[in-house]
Enzyme design. Structure first.
Site, PDB file in Angstrom:
ATOM      1  N   ASN A 102       8.037  28.938 -18.715  1.00  0.00           N
ATOM      2  CA  ASN A 102       8.860  28.704 -17.526  1.00  0.00           C
ATOM      3  C   ASN A 102      10.358  28.716 -17.807  1.00  0.00           C
ATOM      4  O   ASN A 102      11.148  28.799 -16.878  1.00  0.00           O
ATOM      5  CB  ASN A 102       8.466  27.380 -16.849  1.00  0.00           C
ATOM      6  CG  ASN A 102       8.296  26.249 -17.827  1.00  0.00           C
ATOM      7  OD1 ASN A 102       7.563  26.364 -18.799  1.00  0.00           O
ATOM      8  ND2 ASN A 102       8.967  25.148 -17.585  1.00  0.00           N
ATOM      9  N   GLN A 104       3.206  30.020 -14.126  1.00  0.00           N
ATOM     10  CA  GLN A 104       4.337  30.965 -14.008  1.00  0.00           C
ATOM     11  C   GLN A 104       3.884  32.418 -14.139  1.00  0.00           C
ATOM     12  O   GLN A 104       4.697  33.333 -13.962  1.00  0.00           O
ATOM     13  CB  GLN A 104       5.400  30.671 -15.076  1.00  0.00           C
ATOM     14  CG  GLN A 104       6.082  29.329 -14.930  1.00  0.00           C
ATOM     15  CD  GLN A 104       7.029  29.264 -13.736  1.00  0.00           C
ATOM     16  OE1 GLN A 104       7.400  30.279 -13.140  1.00  0.00           O
ATOM     17  NE2 GLN A 104       7.427  28.053 -13.379  1.00  0.00           N
ATOM     18  N   CYS A 137      12.047  20.222 -14.673  1.00  0.00           N
ATOM     19  CA  CYS A 137      11.317  19.002 -15.003  1.00  0.00           C
ATOM     20  C   CYS A 137      12.085  18.135 -15.994  1.00  0.00           C
ATOM     21  O   CYS A 137      11.713  17.018 -16.253  1.00  0.00           O
ATOM     22  CB  CYS A 137       9.953  19.342 -15.597  1.00  0.00           C
ATOM     23  SG  CYS A 137       8.961  20.280 -14.466  1.00  0.00           S
TER      24      CYS A 137
HETATM   25  N1  PLP Z   1       3.065  24.577 -15.710  1.00  0.00           N
HETATM   26  C1  PLP Z   1       4.185  25.324 -15.660  1.00  0.00           C
HETATM   27  C2  PLP Z   1       4.358  26.427 -16.644  1.00  0.00           C
HETATM   28  C3  PLP Z   1       5.161  25.057 -14.696  1.00  0.00           C
HETATM   29  O1  PLP Z   1       6.273  25.804 -14.657  1.00  0.00           O
HETATM   30  C4  PLP Z   1       4.946  24.004 -13.790  1.00  0.00           C
HETATM   31  C5  PLP Z   1       5.968  23.642 -12.792  1.00  0.00           C
HETATM   32  O2  PLP Z   1       7.165  23.739 -13.030  1.00  0.00           O
HETATM   33  C6  PLP Z   1       3.749  23.266 -13.877  1.00  0.00           C
HETATM   34  C7  PLP Z   1       2.834  23.584 -14.849  1.00  0.00           C
HETATM   35  C8  PLP Z   1       3.451  22.137 -12.942  1.00  0.00           C
HETATM   36  O3  PLP Z   1       3.053  22.617 -11.691  1.00  0.00           O
HETATM   37  P1  PLP Z   1       3.067  21.615 -10.420  1.00  0.00           P
HETATM   38  O4  PLP Z   1       4.503  21.460 -10.038  1.00  0.00           O
HETATM   39  O5  PLP Z   1       2.265  22.313  -9.390  1.00  0.00           O
HETATM   40  O6  PLP Z   1       2.460  20.361 -10.879  1.00  0.00           O
END
Ligand code: PLP
Length: 376
Positions: free
Chosen positions: A148, A178, A322
Site C-alpha cells: 500500500n 490493494q 494508518c
Molecule cells: N490491507 C491493506 C494492504 C490495506 O491497504 C488496508 C487499508 O488501508 C487494509 C488491509 C485494511 O483494510 P480495511 O480498511 O478495510 O480494514
C-alpha cells in the site's frame, strides 16, 4: 478539491450510492421466511456472485466480512487452527499492513514464531526468500499482493509454486486489499488458499470486505458463532446495504477495467516524470501497481508538505494513512537515509484522476519547495 489518496480510500460513484440507498429501503432480514426476506437473501447471493465472478471462483468461496482488517485477522487465525498439528511457525513480510503485523505480534506473545521477510531497496521480496525461511513446522505464509505504500507487486504465484515443490503443508494467504481490480488477482492463478478484500479501495463503501476461502479448506474455523450466516462461518445478519455497494462498485470497475487501469498507469507515469523533474524529488521503491507512486522531497518533512498542500485542497499521504504521521514501518524497512525517509510522499490514483490535477500538484510541490528551507 484534488484527491490523490485512493490507496487510503476511494470516492463513491453515484450509481454505488444509489444502489445502497435502494438497498436501505429494502430492509428485510435475509433470514426471514416471507417473500420480502427471500428476496433480500436472493440479492445477497446475486451480489456474492458478482464478487466471485471478478475473482473467477465459486460463490461459495466468498465470505463477507466487515473490512479488510477483519479478513486478515480471520485468515491468520483460521489458518493456524487448520494447521494446529503442523507447528507454530509463520512467514510474512516486514512491510505488510498493520492488520497482519499486529496480529502476528500478538501471536508471538502466545508462543508462535514469526519470520518477517525484509524487502530489498526497491521494496520487493522474492519467492527465494520464502523458500529459505520455510520450515517443517511452517503453518502459514502470508504475503500481500500489492504494497500500500510502494505499490510493489509481490510474487504470489512463484511463492505458491515453492510451497508445492517443497510439499509444504503451510497455507498461503494474500492480503489483496490493494491488488483487487488493480493487478491480476484470481486466487486460482495466484495459487493462494486465502485472500482478503476490502470494498472501500475500489469505489465501494467502508465497513465491508470479503475473505476468499479455497474449496479444499473444509471445516475452516468460523469467525463468529451464531445464526449460521455466511455458510455457517461468520454469523450475524448480513450487511445488506454495504454488500449492495460492494457488488455495484465491483460491477462498475469491471465494466471498463482495462481502460481504467490503462488510465491510472498513464497518470502515474505522467506524475512520476513531472515530479522527478523537480530538483530534490527522488523515487521511493520500484512499485509496479498502476495506482500507487511513492516519492521523496528529500529533507522536507512530509507532514509539513501534506498539511500545506491539504490547505490548498490537495489530498495526498505521508505514507500509509494508518500511521498517522509517524515514520511508517514500510519506509523504515526500505533502509532509506534519514533525509529521504522524512520526505516520503504517497500519491495514489483512481479512474477519476486527471492530468490537470497532476499539473496542479506539480505547481504546489514546486511552490512548497521554493518557499521553504529544508528542515533536515
Ligand atoms: N490491507 C491493506 C494492504 C490495506 O491497504 C488496508 C487499508 O488501508 C487494509 C488491509 C485494511 O483494510 P480495511 O480498511 O478495510 O480494514
Amino acid at each position: 478539491m484534488i484527491y490523490l489518496d485512493h490507496a487510503a480510500t476511494t470516492p463513491i460513484p453515484a450509481p454505488v450510492a444509489e444502489e445502497m440507498m435502494t438497498a436501505l429501503t429494502q430492509f428485510a432480514n435475509p433470514s426471514a421466511q416471507y417473500p420480502m426476506g427471500q428476496e433480500a437473501k436472493k440479492q445477497v447471493e446475486e451480489r456474492r456472485a458478482v464478487i466471485a465472478k471478478a475473482l473467477r471462483c465459486a460463490s461459495e468461496c466468498v465470505h463477507f466480512t466487515s473490512c479488510g482488517t477483519e479478513s486478515d485477522n480471520w485468515a491468520i487465525m483460521g489458518a493456524l487452527h487448520h494447521n494446529r498439528h503442523v507447528g507454530k511457525h509463520i512467514i510474512t513480510t516486514a512491510v505488510e499492513h498493520s492488520a497482519i503485523l499486529e496480529t502476528c505480534k500478538a501471536l508471538q506473545q502466545q508462543g508462535y514464531e514469526v519470520t518477517y521477510l525484509k524487502p530489498d531497496k526497491t521494496g520487493h521480496v522474492t519467492a527465494a526468500q520464502v523458500e529459505a525461511a520455510l520450515r517443517e513446522d511452517t503453518v502459514l505464509v502470508s504475503v500481500m499482493l500489492v504494497n500500500n505504500e510502494t505499490g510493489c507487486i509481490f510474487p504470489l504465484a512463484d511463492i505458491a509454486r515453492v510451497l508445492k515443490e517443497r510439499k509444504s503443508r503451510a497455507l498461503l494467504h494474500t492480503d489483496a486489499v490493494q491488488g483487487f481490480l488493480k493487478v491480476p488477482c484470481t486466487p486460482a492463478e495466484l495459487g493462494v488458499d486465502l485472500m482478503s478484500l476490502s470494498a472501500h479501495k475500489i469505489g465501494g463503501p467502508k465497513g465491508i470486505g470479503a475473505l476468499y476461502i479455497a474449496p479444499h479448506l473444509k471445516n475452516f474455523r468460523p469467525l463468529l458463532f451464531g445464526g449460521g450466516q455466511e455458510m455457517g462461518l461468520r454469523s450475524g445478519t448480513e450487511a445488506t446495504v454495504q454488500i449492495a455497494g460492494f457488488a455495484k462498485a465491483v460491477e462498475l470497475r469491471c465494466e471498463n477495467l482495462e481502460d481504467a487501469l490503462r488510465h491510472m498507469a498513464e497518470v502515474k507515469a505522467y506524475c512520476r516524470e513531472k515530479l522527478l523533474s523537480i530538483d530534490g524529488i527522488v523515487p521511493v521503491g520500484g512499485g509496479e501497481a498502476p495506482h500507487v507512486l511513492s516519492v521523496s522531497l528529500v529533507g522536507y518533512p512530509s507532514a509539513n508538505v501534506v498539511t500545506d498542500l491539504g490547505a490548498q485542497g490537495i489530498c495526498l499521504s505521508a505514507g500509509s494513512a494508518c500511521h498517522r504521521g509517524k515514520l511508517s514501518h514500510v519506509v523504515q524497512a526500505l533502509g532509506l537515509d534519514k533525509r529521504t525517509a522524512s520526505g516520503v510522499l504517497r500519491l495514489s490514483f483512481g479512474p477519476e484522476t486527471t492530468f490537470d490535477e497532476i499539473d496542479t500538484l506539480y505547481e504546489a510541490l514546486l511552490n512548497h519547495k521554493n518557499s521553504r528551507f529544508p528542515m533536515l
